[in-house]
Design a protein around this motif. Structure first.
Motif, PDB file in Angstrom:
ATOM      1  N   PHE A   9       1.045  -1.135   0.047  1.00 12.91           N
ATOM      2  CA  PHE A   9      -0.139   0.084   0.120  1.00 12.91           C
ATOM      3  C   PHE A   9       0.785   1.284  -0.076  1.00 12.91           C
ATOM      4  CE2 PHE A   9      -2.200   3.394   2.548  1.00 12.91           C
ATOM      5  CZ  PHE A   9      -3.217   3.724   1.594  1.00 12.91           C
ATOM      6  N   GLU A  52      -6.687  -0.796   7.157  1.00 15.88           N
ATOM      7  CA  GLU A  52      -8.086  -0.504   6.603  1.00 15.88           C
ATOM      8  C   GLU A  52      -8.903   0.691   7.566  1.00 15.88           C
ATOM      9  OE1 GLU A  52      -6.848  -3.609   7.331  1.00 15.88           O
ATOM     10  OE2 GLU A  52      -6.481  -4.517   5.384  1.00 15.88           O
ATOM     11  N   ARG A 105      -5.737   3.581   4.620  1.00 11.29           N
ATOM     12  CA  ARG A 105      -6.505   3.748   3.403  1.00 11.29           C
ATOM     13  C   ARG A 105      -7.489   4.962   3.389  1.00 11.29           C
ATOM     14  NH1 ARG A 105      -5.442  -0.383  -0.297  1.00 11.29           N
ATOM     15  NH2 ARG A 105      -4.649  -2.181   0.816  1.00 11.29           N
TER      16      ARG A 105
END
Length: 153
Positions: free
Chosen positions: A59, A83, A87
């Motif tokens: 990521f 999460e 993000r």
């Protein structure tokens, strides 16, 4: 920090620590010195699973575009939920930048490290009129329902 370091290595033998260090070097493309910097700033990295570290690496390096050295010097960001924090905040800031609502741009380290309250005050609340769905989309993203695009109208 010393307490965190002790906690991180308390149940690891030398072989396991060596394995974890090698995995950090491979996953984040870090040198020995960079691993030392990263672990000294966030000793709990040694307790993270390989899968967890791999997902964060993919990521932060591939999607966000951060340099491995940058991450090593700000390794505490690797301890945050991918999460639930990384993000959603990345997508919110990216949306604001792409739509001209954020001039310049804060460092991602700053964005990821701020408390939820401060993040919302700086990046969500000031744009309620221009981006009425931003708060709703951000809240959904924090619950793991990351929209492909934050909505503008």
């Amino acid at each position: 920090m010393f307490r965190h370091a002790l906690q991180a290595v308390a149940f690891l033998n030398e072989e396991k620590i060596t394995t974890k260090v090698e995995h950090l070097k491979e996953t984040f493309r870090w040198s020995d010195a960079e691993v030392g910097i990263a672990v000294s700033k966030a000793p709990t990295l040694l307790t993270r699973t390989k899968e967890s570290l791999q997902r964060r690496s993919e990521f932060l390096i591939s999607e966000v575009g951060l340099e491995p050295t940058y991450i090593a010097h700000r390794s505490v960001m690797l301890t945050y939920s991918l999460e639930g924090r990384l993000r959603p905040r990345y997508y919110a800031v990216k949306f604001l930048k792409e739509n001209g609502l954020l001039k310049g741009g804060p460092s991602y380290s700053t964005v990821f490290n701020e408390t939820d309250k401060v993040f919302r005050e700086k990046y969500i609340c000031p744009h309620k009129e221009a981006a009425p769905h931003l708060q709703e989309d951000y809240d959904a993203a924090c619950k793991g329902e990351v929209p492909t695009n934050f909505r503008f109208t």
